[in-house]
Design an enzyme around this catalytic site. Sequence first.
Site, PDB file in Angstrom:
ATOM      1  N   CYS A  70      32.736 -30.348  29.729  1.00  0.00           N
ATOM      2  CA  CYS A  70      32.054 -31.344  28.916  1.00  0.00           C
ATOM      3  C   CYS A  70      30.600 -30.942  28.783  1.00  0.00           C
ATOM      4  O   CYS A  70      30.207 -29.870  29.237  1.00  0.00           O
ATOM      5  CB  CYS A  70      32.201 -32.741  29.512  1.00  0.00           C
ATOM      6  SG  CYS A  70      31.178 -32.995  30.949  1.00  0.00           S
ATOM      7  N   ILE A 122      23.910 -30.226  41.014  1.00  0.00           N
ATOM      8  CA  ILE A 122      25.280 -30.752  40.982  1.00  0.00           C
ATOM      9  C   ILE A 122      26.061 -30.183  39.795  1.00  0.00           C
ATOM     10  O   ILE A 122      27.193 -29.731  39.935  1.00  0.00           O
ATOM     11  CB  ILE A 122      25.281 -32.299  40.892  1.00  0.00           C
ATOM     12  CG1 ILE A 122      24.416 -32.912  42.005  1.00  0.00           C
ATOM     13  CG2 ILE A 122      26.706 -32.844  40.934  1.00  0.00           C
ATOM     14  CD1 ILE A 122      24.884 -32.685  43.418  1.00  0.00           C
ATOM     15  N   ARG A 142      33.280 -28.930  35.278  1.00  0.00           N
ATOM     16  CA  ARG A 142      33.901 -30.100  35.905  1.00  0.00           C
ATOM     17  C   ARG A 142      35.423 -30.006  36.084  1.00  0.00           C
ATOM     18  O   ARG A 142      36.179 -30.818  35.533  1.00  0.00           O
ATOM     19  CB  ARG A 142      33.521 -31.374  35.142  1.00  0.00           C
ATOM     20  CG  ARG A 142      32.027 -31.552  35.035  1.00  0.00           C
ATOM     21  CD  ARG A 142      31.654 -32.807  34.322  1.00  0.00           C
ATOM     22  NE  ARG A 142      31.858 -33.991  35.143  1.00  0.00           N
ATOM     23  CZ  ARG A 142      31.647 -35.220  34.704  1.00  0.00           C
ATOM     24  NH1 ARG A 142      31.245 -35.419  33.472  1.00  0.00           N
ATOM     25  NH2 ARG A 142      31.834 -36.258  35.485  1.00  0.00           N
ATOM     26  N   ARG A 152      28.504 -45.941  26.201  1.00  0.00           N
ATOM     27  CA  ARG A 152      29.513 -45.700  27.231  1.00  0.00           C
ATOM     28  C   ARG A 152      29.031 -46.194  28.589  1.00  0.00           C
ATOM     29  O   ARG A 152      29.846 -46.484  29.460  1.00  0.00           O
ATOM     30  CB  ARG A 152      29.807 -44.194  27.344  1.00  0.00           C
ATOM     31  CG  ARG A 152      30.596 -43.628  26.187  1.00  0.00           C
ATOM     32  CD  ARG A 152      30.973 -42.191  26.482  1.00  0.00           C
ATOM     33  NE  ARG A 152      31.266 -42.051  27.895  1.00  0.00           N
ATOM     34  CZ  ARG A 152      30.893 -41.021  28.656  1.00  0.00           C
ATOM     35  NH1 ARG A 152      30.220 -40.025  28.140  1.00  0.00           N
ATOM     36  NH2 ARG A 152      31.197 -40.983  29.936  1.00  0.00           N
ATOM     37  N   ASP A 200      22.526 -38.209  38.081  1.00  0.00           N
ATOM     38  CA  ASP A 200      22.560 -39.135  36.947  1.00  0.00           C
ATOM     39  C   ASP A 200      21.186 -39.718  36.622  1.00  0.00           C
ATOM     40  O   ASP A 200      21.042 -40.457  35.646  1.00  0.00           O
ATOM     41  CB  ASP A 200      23.557 -40.281  37.216  1.00  0.00           C
ATOM     42  CG  ASP A 200      25.000 -39.810  37.143  1.00  0.00           C
ATOM     43  OD1 ASP A 200      25.240 -38.698  36.635  1.00  0.00           O
ATOM     44  OD2 ASP A 200      25.883 -40.542  37.607  1.00  0.00           O
ATOM     45  N   LYS A 218      29.226 -49.070  36.203  1.00  0.00           N
ATOM     46  CA  LYS A 218      30.329 -48.399  35.492  1.00  0.00           C
ATOM     47  C   LYS A 218      31.171 -47.574  36.464  1.00  0.00           C
ATOM     48  O   LYS A 218      32.395 -47.666  36.479  1.00  0.00           O
ATOM     49  CB  LYS A 218      29.741 -47.485  34.401  1.00  0.00           C
ATOM     50  CG  LYS A 218      30.720 -46.475  33.839  1.00  0.00           C
ATOM     51  CD  LYS A 218      30.102 -45.597  32.765  1.00  0.00           C
ATOM     52  CE  LYS A 218      29.345 -44.405  33.267  1.00  0.00           C
ATOM     53  NZ  LYS A 218      30.151 -43.228  33.624  1.00  0.00           N
ATOM     54  N   ASN A 219      30.499 -46.768  37.282  1.00  0.00           N
ATOM     55  CA  ASN A 219      31.235 -45.823  38.120  1.00  0.00           C
ATOM     56  C   ASN A 219      31.894 -46.466  39.338  1.00  0.00           C
ATOM     57  O   ASN A 219      32.570 -45.788  40.109  1.00  0.00           O
ATOM     58  CB  ASN A 219      30.332 -44.651  38.527  1.00  0.00           C
ATOM     59  CG  ASN A 219      30.021 -43.765  37.319  1.00  0.00           C
ATOM     60  OD1 ASN A 219      30.661 -43.895  36.270  1.00  0.00           O
ATOM     61  ND2 ASN A 219      29.042 -42.887  37.451  1.00  0.00           N
TER      62      ASN A 219
HETATM   63  N1  EPU Z   1      33.888 -30.262  41.262  1.00  0.00           N
HETATM   64  C1  EPU Z   1      34.721 -29.192  41.450  1.00  0.00           C
HETATM   65  N2  EPU Z   1      36.052 -29.437  41.641  1.00  0.00           N
HETATM   66  C2  EPU Z   1      36.569 -30.682  41.685  1.00  0.00           C
HETATM   67  C3  EPU Z   1      35.699 -31.783  41.477  1.00  0.00           C
HETATM   68  C4  EPU Z   1      34.366 -31.535  41.280  1.00  0.00           C
HETATM   69  O1  EPU Z   1      34.287 -28.048  41.421  1.00  0.00           O
HETATM   70  O2  EPU Z   1      37.789 -30.834  41.856  1.00  0.00           O
HETATM   71  C5  EPU Z   1      32.444 -30.039  41.033  1.00  0.00           C
HETATM   72  C6  EPU Z   1      31.973 -30.522  39.666  1.00  0.00           C
HETATM   73  O3  EPU Z   1      32.213 -29.569  38.665  1.00  0.00           O
HETATM   74  C7  EPU Z   1      30.508 -30.773  39.916  1.00  0.00           C
HETATM   75  C8  EPU Z   1      30.486 -31.266  41.379  1.00  0.00           C
HETATM   76  O4  EPU Z   1      31.717 -30.849  41.931  1.00  0.00           O
HETATM   77  O5  EPU Z   1      29.780 -29.576  39.797  1.00  0.00           O
HETATM   78  C9  EPU Z   1      30.336 -32.750  41.572  1.00  0.00           C
HETATM   79  O6  EPU Z   1      31.237 -33.426  40.698  1.00  0.00           O
HETATM   80  P1  EPU Z   1      31.946 -34.801  41.068  1.00  0.00           P
HETATM   81  O7  EPU Z   1      33.412 -34.563  41.123  1.00  0.00           O
HETATM   82  O8  EPU Z   1      31.292 -35.421  42.237  1.00  0.00           O
HETATM   83  O9  EPU Z   1      31.643 -35.652  39.760  1.00  0.00           O
HETATM   84  P2  EPU Z   1      32.631 -36.684  39.107  1.00  0.00           P
HETATM   85  O10 EPU Z   1      33.369 -37.390  40.167  1.00  0.00           O
HETATM   86  O11 EPU Z   1      33.387 -36.047  38.005  1.00  0.00           O
HETATM   87  C10 EPU Z   1      30.980 -38.712  39.207  1.00  0.00           C
HETATM   88  C11 EPU Z   1      30.366 -39.651  38.208  1.00  0.00           C
HETATM   89  C12 EPU Z   1      29.349 -38.893  37.360  1.00  0.00           C
HETATM   90  C13 EPU Z   1      28.283 -38.328  38.307  1.00  0.00           C
HETATM   91  C14 EPU Z   1      28.941 -37.440  39.367  1.00  0.00           C
HETATM   92  C15 EPU Z   1      27.970 -36.904  40.410  1.00  0.00           C
HETATM   93  C16 EPU Z   1      32.162 -41.224  37.825  1.00  0.00           C
HETATM   94  C17 EPU Z   1      33.171 -41.796  36.900  1.00  0.00           C
HETATM   95  N3  EPU Z   1      31.427 -40.203  37.366  1.00  0.00           N
HETATM   96  O12 EPU Z   1      31.594 -37.690  38.435  1.00  0.00           O
HETATM   97  O13 EPU Z   1      28.761 -39.839  36.485  1.00  0.00           O
HETATM   98  O14 EPU Z   1      27.355 -37.546  37.580  1.00  0.00           O
HETATM   99  O15 EPU Z   1      29.959 -38.189  40.051  1.00  0.00           O
HETATM  100  O16 EPU Z   1      27.323 -37.948  41.045  1.00  0.00           O
HETATM  101  O17 EPU Z   1      32.000 -41.715  38.931  1.00  0.00           O
HETATM  102  C18 EPU Z   1      27.705 -40.565  34.528  1.00  0.00           C
HETATM  103  O18 EPU Z   1      27.905 -41.739  34.895  1.00  0.00           O
HETATM  104  O19 EPU Z   1      26.932 -40.278  33.584  1.00  0.00           O
HETATM  105  C19 EPU Z   1      28.357 -39.463  35.231  1.00  0.00           C
HETATM  106  C20 EPU Z   1      28.493 -38.252  34.710  1.00  0.00           C
END
Ligand code: EPU
Length: 416
Positions: free
Chosen positions: A116, A326, A121, A396, A304, A22-23
């Site tokens: 969320c 995380i 996030r 999802r 995850d 998915k990701n």
């Molecule tokens: N963060 C910030 N600022 C930003 C972006 C992130 O503070 O601008 C923080 C977040 O709040 C979090 C940490 O950084 O505490 C890591 O978040 P990240 O941005 O890496 O997560 P994401 O890109 O929103 C993706 C996956 C998630 C997975 C995370 C961590 C996708 C579509 N989603 O989310 O997947 O948990 O990386 O590996 O790739 C899932 O599939 O169930 C899922 C939640």
Amino acid sequence: MDKLIIEGGRKLAGRVRISGAKNAALPAMAATLLTSGRTVLRNVPGLQDVRTMGRLLGHLGAQYERGTDEYVIDSSKINSHDAPYDLVKTMRASVLVLGPLVARYGEARVSLPGGCAIGARPINLHLMGLEKMGARVELQHGYAHASADRLKGARIYLDIPTVTGTENLMMAAALAKGTTVLENAAREPEVVDLADMLNKMGARIVGAGEGIITIEGVDELHSVTHDVIADRIEAGTFIAAAVITGGDIVLEGAFEGHVEAVIEKFRETGAEFENLLEGLRVIGNGRPRASDLKTMPYPGFPTDMQAQFMAVMSVAEGTSVIQERIFENRFMHAAELKRMGANISIDGAVATVRGIDSLKGAEVMATDLRASASLIVAALAAEGPTTVHRIYHLDRGYEHIERKLEGLGASVERAA
Ligand code: EPU
């Protein structure tokens, strides 16, 4: 609202095919916005989030056709630069259209995702990176509005190695003028898969999968055919299911290199693994032993998989201390596991799980995608039936979950 009724206590056995990730599929779909022409994406899982991304691309003016595991997307007639609240609120990954839209069309208006079930996030790092590349970014009425004549290369240091942030900035930089260096970039396999796809499209990206990614911008990209990598979190979830039931299963199509941290952790609990030609074999060996865990960015143990690991630890021999590093609120499954008899206490980002002999089936509620997966894992080993409510979260992110589990000998029924 659909629910799953699981009668626990059966050892899983047999083979299961791991679907596309998915990701990795979601950023690949967003990347089609960087070019005109027909992009063919294969091994795309049939999931609600993928359909939501399809709807979002359709809303922007893209045309797409969906096959069984294939999407053909033509983004040559994009006529909107807006990712509206309704779509972003159902799927945060909608924010992945931000980078491509600003890079190619000089404009994007994307609803801010908001918090969320697992944490606040924010997307501040996505926006900071675009600003460094010369975009004007304004936050208004719950939307981030970014615009630029042409993005220019920049050196961008990410405080946190954000996964979708790295993907957004990599896509934006691919069409920027000059060279962008992303420091402390995310190293997840999904980032590497996107870089591979972009390079096939004509981008010049080196270093994906390492901490520093260098992207030399090009004037245009062309459409390609791309195969999405296997879902390492789905694979990990089946590993947890095999271990908790003392099963013996083969994960067809799983790539061992992407689940190393998960394999190592489950080895500590007593499970055995074998790399076969047809896939990865997992053998659960009686009652698992407790092991401590810290979630980390890749190549560490993935957040995850934390919920599914906790489910296994709830019946392990001994006490396991689990630290979530995380997301700040990713223990919602603990309260539901406790309803099944688990002995878990939470103190901030640390959960202490004292293993009990067996879980008891109960009515439980899924709160997010991976929490749902952990309840399924727990239910497979529980005494008596468990009803998991609100499984739309599960749909999802897990393709044909009940069919796959049934194929391995579990008793799973979907009911309205
Ligand atoms: N963060 C910030 N600022 C930003 C972006 C992130 O503070 O601008 C923080 C977040 O709040 C979090 C940490 O950084 O505490 C890591 O978040 P990240 O941005 O890496 O997560 P994401 O890109 O929103 C993706 C996956 C998630 C997975 C995370 C961590 C996708 C579509 N989603 O989310 O997947 O948990 O990386 O590996 O790739 C899932 O599939 O169930 C899922 C939640």
